[in-house]
Design a protein around this motif. Structure first.
Motif, PDB file in Angstrom:
ATOM      1  N   GLY A 230     -39.500  18.947  39.510  1.00 28.62           N
ATOM      2  CA  GLY A 230     -38.556  19.770  38.775  1.00 28.62           C
ATOM      3  C   GLY A 230     -37.179  19.167  38.599  1.00 28.62           C
ATOM      4  O   GLY A 230     -36.227  19.880  38.271  1.00 28.62           O
ATOM      5  N   LEU A 231     -37.050  17.847  38.784  1.00 28.92           N
ATOM      6  CA  LEU A 231     -35.725  17.223  38.738  1.00 28.92           C
ATOM      7  C   LEU A 231     -35.308  16.785  37.341  1.00 28.92           C
ATOM      8  O   LEU A 231     -34.147  16.418  37.134  1.00 28.92           O
ATOM      9  CB  LEU A 231     -35.696  16.015  39.684  1.00 28.92           C
ATOM     10  N   GLY A 232     -36.216  16.783  36.387  1.00 30.17           N
ATOM     11  CA  GLY A 232     -35.864  16.377  35.039  1.00 30.17           C
ATOM     12  C   GLY A 232     -37.109  16.148  34.201  1.00 30.17           C
ATOM     13  O   GLY A 232     -38.232  16.229  34.707  1.00 30.17           O
ATOM     14  N   PHE A 233     -36.905  15.839  32.932  1.00 29.10           N
ATOM     15  CA  PHE A 233     -38.009  15.485  32.046  1.00 29.10           C
ATOM     16  C   PHE A 233     -37.953  13.985  31.777  1.00 29.10           C
ATOM     17  O   PHE A 233     -36.968  13.314  32.078  1.00 29.10           O
ATOM     18  CB  PHE A 233     -37.921  16.261  30.721  1.00 29.10           C
ATOM     19  N   THR A 234     -39.015  13.447  31.204  1.00 32.99           N
ATOM     20  CA  THR A 234     -39.012  12.049  30.796  1.00 32.99           C
ATOM     21  C   THR A 234     -39.848  11.889  29.536  1.00 32.99           C
ATOM     22  O   THR A 234     -40.508  12.839  29.091  1.00 32.99           O
ATOM     23  CB  THR A 234     -39.534  11.124  31.915  1.00 32.99           C
ATOM     24  N   VAL A 235     -39.819  10.696  28.964  1.00 35.56           N
ATOM     25  CA  VAL A 235     -40.669  10.365  27.818  1.00 35.56           C
ATOM     26  C   VAL A 235     -41.464   9.126  28.188  1.00 35.56           C
ATOM     27  O   VAL A 235     -40.907   8.106  28.593  1.00 35.56           O
ATOM     28  CB  VAL A 235     -39.823  10.105  26.558  1.00 35.56           C
ATOM     29  N   LEU A 236     -42.799   9.246  28.054  1.00 33.55           N
ATOM     30  CA  LEU A 236     -43.713   8.176  28.454  1.00 33.55           C
ATOM     31  C   LEU A 236     -44.772   7.955  27.394  1.00 33.55           C
ATOM     32  O   LEU A 236     -45.133   8.892  26.667  1.00 33.55           O
ATOM     33  CB  LEU A 236     -44.422   8.534  29.759  1.00 33.55           C
ATOM     34  N   PRO A 237     -45.317   6.745  27.325  1.00 34.78           N
ATOM     35  CA  PRO A 237     -46.504   6.532  26.487  1.00 34.78           C
ATOM     36  C   PRO A 237     -47.695   7.271  27.095  1.00 34.78           C
ATOM     37  O   PRO A 237     -47.739   7.529  28.298  1.00 34.78           O
ATOM     38  CB  PRO A 237     -46.710   5.015  26.507  1.00 34.78           C
TER      39      PRO A 237
END
Length: 242
Positions: A230-237
């Motif tokens: 719950g510490l953040g979002f990310t963008v990944l392939p």
């Protein structure tokens, strides 16, 4: 034609940046190495900038070094053709971003199992490192997420891979403000990937750099750990997320 020994002395000196070590590696005298460099400079002009404890290449020196590398690669290709060497024997070096690498590496290992005399050398790295590694001939092949515009490289489409926004379970992501409140978990290609995806999902937004950074991790297998907590979002392939 240029004397091959002169080129070998120059390429070794360009690598070691020291006349004494170059002479030792080539089993020559330092005077002989110096003479080879003088012969080349007679033809091409100044190749080196000699400082007290450092040697730098001039633009002409850089161009000649690239020529030496081209000659070396051509020599290897010729030897391979003339000896009819086994193409399934030797080292295959590949450098790629982590996500596509996760998908490719098991296939490369299967290839090595079928051809035990083949050695696989695969490094995971962000785009910038991939580009430099191939340009510097440290790896034979490289995969990038964007087509390079460097004239020294040839590139073709290899595969397509979707980018995914990954948020903590239960998080509502309907607007740019929602993302800003969650915060961003960055990784080596995170800024570039997030910019590509978010500019399409949220056109006119201020950009990912405007979102608070809640962490950075360069180990691909751990990127989703702070997201899951719950510490953040990310963008990944897609391959990385899977």
């Amino acid at each position: 034609m240029i004397n091959p020994q002169w080129l070998k002395s120059f390429a070794t000196l360009a690598e070691l940046r020291n006349f004494t070590r170059t002479a030792e590696r080539l089993d020559l005298t330092q005077a002989a190495v110096s003479q080879h460099i003088r012969q080349l400079e007679t033809i091409y002009g100044p190749l080196l900038i000699r400082r007290t404890r450092q040697i730098e290449l001039t633009p002409a020196g850089i161009a000649l070094l690239e020529y030496c590398e081209e000659v070396d690669r051509a020599d290897k290709r010729l030897k391979l053709r003339l000896t009819e060497a086994d193409i399934h024997c030797g080292e295959l070096s590949l450098i790629s971003p982590g996500s596509i690498g996760l998908s490719l590496y098991p296939l490369l290992l299967a290839l090595q199992q079928e051809n035990p005399r083949l050695a696989i050398r695969h490094r995971f790295a962000p785009d910038s490192e991939v580009l430099n590694a191939v340009l510097e001939n440290r790896y034979e092949l490289g995969l990038l997420t964007l087509k390079p515009d460097d004239p020294r490289l040839t590139a073709s489409v290899f595969a397509e891979e979707a980018l995914e926004l990954v948020a903590p379970a239960g998080a509502q992501v309907r607007s740019w403000e929602d993302l800003a409140s969650i915060g961003f978990i960055d990784h080596p290609d995170g800024q570039a990937m997030a910019t590509r995806l978010l500019s399409r999902c949220f056109p006119g937004s201020p950009g990912v750099r405007a979102i608070p950074s809640h962490g950075f991790i360069n180990q691909i297998s751990l990127i989703l750990e702070p997201v899951a907590r719950g510490l953040g979002f990310t963008v990944l392939p897609q391959y990385a997320r899977q």
